[in-house]
Design a protein around this motif. Structure first.
Motif, PDB file in Angstrom:
ATOM      1  N   VAL A 191      67.335  91.542 -18.333  1.00  0.00           N
ATOM      2  CA  VAL A 191      66.518  92.737 -18.127  1.00  0.00           C
ATOM      3  C   VAL A 191      65.199  92.540 -18.861  1.00  0.00           C
ATOM      4  O   VAL A 191      65.175  92.062 -20.000  1.00  0.00           O
ATOM      5  N   HIS A 192      64.118  92.910 -18.226  1.00  0.00           N
ATOM      6  CA  HIS A 192      62.787  92.623 -18.765  1.00  0.00           C
ATOM      7  C   HIS A 192      62.164  93.823 -19.460  1.00  0.00           C
ATOM      8  O   HIS A 192      62.004  94.885 -18.848  1.00  0.00           O
ATOM      9  N   ALA A 193      61.820  93.645 -20.716  1.00  0.00           N
ATOM     10  CA  ALA A 193      61.054  94.664 -21.420  1.00  0.00           C
ATOM     11  C   ALA A 193      59.611  94.621 -20.919  1.00  0.00           C
ATOM     12  O   ALA A 193      59.106  93.557 -20.555  1.00  0.00           O
ATOM     13  N   PRO A 194      58.917  95.762 -20.871  1.00  0.00           N
ATOM     14  CA  PRO A 194      57.522  95.756 -20.416  1.00  0.00           C
ATOM     15  C   PRO A 194      56.661  94.924 -21.363  1.00  0.00           C
ATOM     16  O   PRO A 194      56.822  94.974 -22.578  1.00  0.00           O
ATOM     17  N   GLU A 195      55.764  94.134 -20.794  1.00  0.00           N
ATOM     18  CA  GLU A 195      54.931  93.256 -21.602  1.00  0.00           C
ATOM     19  C   GLU A 195      53.860  94.037 -22.353  1.00  0.00           C
ATOM     20  O   GLU A 195      53.408  93.627 -23.417  1.00  0.00           O
ATOM     21  N   ALA A 196      53.464  95.157 -21.826  1.00  0.00           N
ATOM     22  CA  ALA A 196      52.444  95.997 -22.470  1.00  0.00           C
ATOM     23  C   ALA A 196      52.566  97.411 -21.919  1.00  0.00           C
ATOM     24  O   ALA A 196      53.158  97.635 -20.870  1.00  0.00           O
ATOM     25  N   ALA A 197      52.009  98.358 -22.663  1.00  0.00           N
ATOM     26  CA  ALA A 197      52.053  99.747 -22.222  1.00  0.00           C
ATOM     27  C   ALA A 197      51.388  99.877 -20.850  1.00  0.00           C
ATOM     28  O   ALA A 197      50.285  99.371 -20.632  1.00  0.00           O
ATOM     29  N   GLY A 198      52.091 100.513 -19.930  1.00  0.00           N
ATOM     30  CA  GLY A 198      51.543 100.718 -18.610  1.00  0.00           C
ATOM     31  C   GLY A 198      51.704  99.538 -17.666  1.00  0.00           C
ATOM     32  O   GLY A 198      51.265  99.599 -16.517  1.00  0.00           O
ATOM     33  N   SER A 199      52.326  98.448 -18.143  1.00  0.00           N
ATOM     34  CA  SER A 199      52.509  97.285 -17.276  1.00  0.00           C
ATOM     35  C   SER A 199      53.588  97.556 -16.235  1.00  0.00           C
ATOM     36  O   SER A 199      54.431  98.434 -16.391  1.00  0.00           O
ATOM     37  N   VAL A 200      53.555  96.795 -15.177  1.00  0.00           N
ATOM     38  CA  VAL A 200      54.495  96.975 -14.069  1.00  0.00           C
ATOM     39  C   VAL A 200      55.904  96.598 -14.516  1.00  0.00           C
ATOM     40  O   VAL A 200      56.111  95.556 -15.147  1.00  0.00           O
ATOM     41  N   ARG A 201      56.869  97.465 -14.204  1.00  0.00           N
ATOM     42  CA  ARG A 201      58.250  97.163 -14.526  1.00  0.00           C
ATOM     43  C   ARG A 201      58.800  96.148 -13.534  1.00  0.00           C
ATOM     44  O   ARG A 201      58.646  96.311 -12.321  1.00  0.00           O
ATOM     45  N   ARG A 202      59.446  95.113 -14.055  1.00  0.00           N
ATOM     46  CA  ARG A 202      60.031  94.099 -13.185  1.00  0.00           C
ATOM     47  C   ARG A 202      61.529  94.306 -13.072  1.00  0.00           C
ATOM     48  O   ARG A 202      62.181  94.667 -14.056  1.00  0.00           O
ATOM     49  N   PRO A 203      62.101  94.060 -11.913  1.00  0.00           N
ATOM     50  CA  PRO A 203      63.548  94.204 -11.771  1.00  0.00           C
ATOM     51  C   PRO A 203      64.256  93.120 -12.579  1.00  0.00           C
ATOM     52  O   PRO A 203      63.671  92.068 -12.873  1.00  0.00           O
ATOM     53  N   PRO A 204      65.505  93.349 -12.957  1.00  0.00           N
ATOM     54  CA  PRO A 204      66.248  92.332 -13.701  1.00  0.00           C
ATOM     55  C   PRO A 204      66.320  91.021 -12.920  1.00  0.00           C
ATOM     56  O   PRO A 204      66.376  91.012 -11.683  1.00  0.00           O
ATOM     57  N   THR A 205      66.316  89.919 -13.648  1.00  0.00           N
ATOM     58  CA  THR A 205      66.451  88.596 -13.042  1.00  0.00           C
ATOM     59  C   THR A 205      67.919  88.205 -12.997  1.00  0.00           C
ATOM     60  O   THR A 205      68.606  88.230 -14.024  1.00  0.00           O
ATOM     61  N   LEU A 206      68.403  87.854 -11.826  1.00  0.00           N
ATOM     62  CA  LEU A 206      69.770  87.360 -11.681  1.00  0.00           C
ATOM     63  C   LEU A 206      69.803  85.907 -12.136  1.00  0.00           C
ATOM     64  O   LEU A 206      69.099  85.059 -11.579  1.00  0.00           O
ATOM     65  N   LEU A 207      70.603  85.621 -13.148  1.00  0.00           N
ATOM     66  CA  LEU A 207      70.680  84.272 -13.696  1.00  0.00           C
ATOM     67  C   LEU A 207      71.778  83.443 -13.043  1.00  0.00           C
ATOM     68  O   LEU A 207      71.627  82.230 -12.864  1.00  0.00           O
ATOM     69  N   ALA A 208      72.899  84.068 -12.720  1.00  0.00           N
ATOM     70  CA  ALA A 208      74.027  83.343 -12.124  1.00  0.00           C
ATOM     71  C   ALA A 208      74.952  84.342 -11.455  1.00  0.00           C
ATOM     72  O   ALA A 208      74.995  85.516 -11.825  1.00  0.00           O
ATOM     73  N   ALA A 209      75.713  83.860 -10.463  1.00  0.00           N
ATOM     74  CA  ALA A 209      76.679  84.720  -9.773  1.00  0.00           C
ATOM     75  C   ALA A 209      77.827  83.854  -9.261  1.00  0.00           C
ATOM     76  O   ALA A 209      77.610  82.726  -8.802  1.00  0.00           O
ATOM     77  N   TRP A 210      79.031  84.377  -9.349  1.00  0.00           N
ATOM     78  CA  TRP A 210      80.208  83.674  -8.842  1.00  0.00           C
ATOM     79  C   TRP A 210      80.196  83.721  -7.314  1.00  0.00           C
ATOM     80  O   TRP A 210      79.980  84.767  -6.711  1.00  0.00           O
ATOM     81  N   ASN A 211      80.426  82.542  -6.696  1.00  0.00           N
ATOM     82  CA  ASN A 211      80.460  82.419  -5.250  1.00  0.00           C
ATOM     83  C   ASN A 211      81.906  82.195  -4.830  1.00  0.00           C
ATOM     84  O   ASN A 211      82.473  81.131  -5.068  1.00  0.00           O
ATOM     85  N   GLY A 212      82.510  83.217  -4.214  1.00  0.00           N
ATOM     86  CA  GLY A 212      83.909  83.125  -3.835  1.00  0.00           C
ATOM     87  C   GLY A 212      84.182  82.083  -2.770  1.00  0.00           C
ATOM     88  O   GLY A 212      85.296  81.546  -2.693  1.00  0.00           O
ATOM     89  N   ARG A 213      83.193  81.771  -1.958  1.00  0.00           N
ATOM     90  CA  ARG A 213      83.393  80.777  -0.893  1.00  0.00           C
ATOM     91  C   ARG A 213      83.480  79.360  -1.449  1.00  0.00           C
ATOM     92  O   ARG A 213      84.336  78.583  -1.056  1.00  0.00           O
ATOM     93  N   SER A 214      82.570  79.051  -2.351  1.00  0.00           N
ATOM     94  CA  SER A 214      82.570  77.707  -2.938  1.00  0.00           C
ATOM     95  C   SER A 214      83.440  77.614  -4.177  1.00  0.00           C
ATOM     96  O   SER A 214      83.667  76.519  -4.702  1.00  0.00           O
ATOM     97  N   CYS A 215      83.920  78.775  -4.663  1.00  0.00           N
ATOM     98  CA  CYS A 215      84.718  78.833  -5.900  1.00  0.00           C
ATOM     99  C   CYS A 215      83.969  78.192  -7.064  1.00  0.00           C
ATOM    100  O   CYS A 215      84.515  77.390  -7.838  1.00  0.00           O
ATOM    101  N   ASP A 216      82.698  78.534  -7.141  1.00  0.00           N
ATOM    102  CA  ASP A 216      81.850  78.035  -8.224  1.00  0.00           C
ATOM    103  C   ASP A 216      80.705  79.029  -8.412  1.00  0.00           C
ATOM    104  O   ASP A 216      80.536  79.960  -7.628  1.00  0.00           O
TER     105      ASP A 216
END
Length: 255
Positions: A191-216
């Protein structure tokens, strides 16, 4: 993480297929750089606590820095300017301590702490405190919605300071055989903290996710290395080199 090898606590996460080495390496760097960590999800609370403890124990705290356990009934005597973050608990601010002198730990953020304690704890992060905690919430949307709603009412800007968040799902186990279920990281975000007052809020960055098809796990953090480096105060090159070193140690542990 010591230069001589990967701590046993992190090796266990990789060997047990709880999380992939690349993600564990990223998170170990973030935690060492004082980025908050929340381990949430639908897995048993004990499993979430083990994962949080693994990252905490793998991080060497600088001299003069200690863990401070938050329990229900916390008075927040260590919090400077408690009124500034809406903390009205009696005794708050009586003996303020520098955020750099302590690392906050809490167990069961939502399920074990009174809302007034959890609210003051999370809002204290804007002062620069680091927190490692756990929470019962199935996914990111549910966690954020619970925290922004009554009885917590965490301001939206404060939610942007939550740092890295893991969601752990229950896997395996057989009631017939008396086997307890294990846990596996389903998704991981920054989750991204704002870089400065009034700066645009960025959505959280997805770092990793389990893939049930590849089982990895699918790795998405590779595209976020520049922002991860900036979050830790390292250059892109220094971060990438440190990541390669740590991932290599954890790959060996997995094998």
């Amino acid at each position: 993480m010591p230069n001589g090898g990967a701590p046993d606590s992190l090796k266990h996460l990789c060997r047990g297929k709880v999380a992939p080495p690349t993600l564990v390496a990223h998170l170990s760097i973030l935690v060492a750089a004082r980025v908050p960590l929340i381990v949430a999800g639908g897995a048993d609370r004990a499993i979430r606590e083990q994962i949080a403890d693994a990252f905490a124990s793998a991080t060497l705290l600088p001299e003069g820095v200690s863990d401070y356990e938050i329990a229900d009934g916390e008075r927040f005597a260590w919090l400077a300017d408690p009124a500034g973050v809406g903390c009205t608990i009696e005794g708050a601010g009586a003996a303020p301590r520098s955020p750099r002198s302590m690392r906050l730990r809490a167990r069961g953020l939502i399920e074990a702490l009174e809302p007034t304690v959890a609210r003051s704890l999370l809002r204290s992060l804007v002062r620069g405190y680091q927190l490692i905690t756990t929470a019962a919430a199935p996914d990111l949307a549910s966690l954020l919605q619970a925290l922004r709603s009554t009885p917590y009412r965490i301001p939206e800007d404060d939610l942007l300071g939550l740092g890295a968040i893991l969601f752990v799902e229950a896997v395996g186990g057989s009631r017939e055989k008396g086997e307890a279920p294990g846990g596996r990281v389903a998704t991981a975000y920054l989750v991204h903290a704002p870089e400065a007052a009034g700066s645009v809020r960025r959505p959280p960055t997805l770092l990793a996710a389990w893939n049930g098809r590849s089982c990895d796990w699918d790795d998405f953090a590779w595209a976020a290395v520049p922002e991860l480096a900036a979050r830790t105060g390292l250059t892109h090159e220094a971060y990438a080199a440190l990541l390669d070193e740590r991932e290599g140690l954890l790959d060996e542990a997995e094998g």
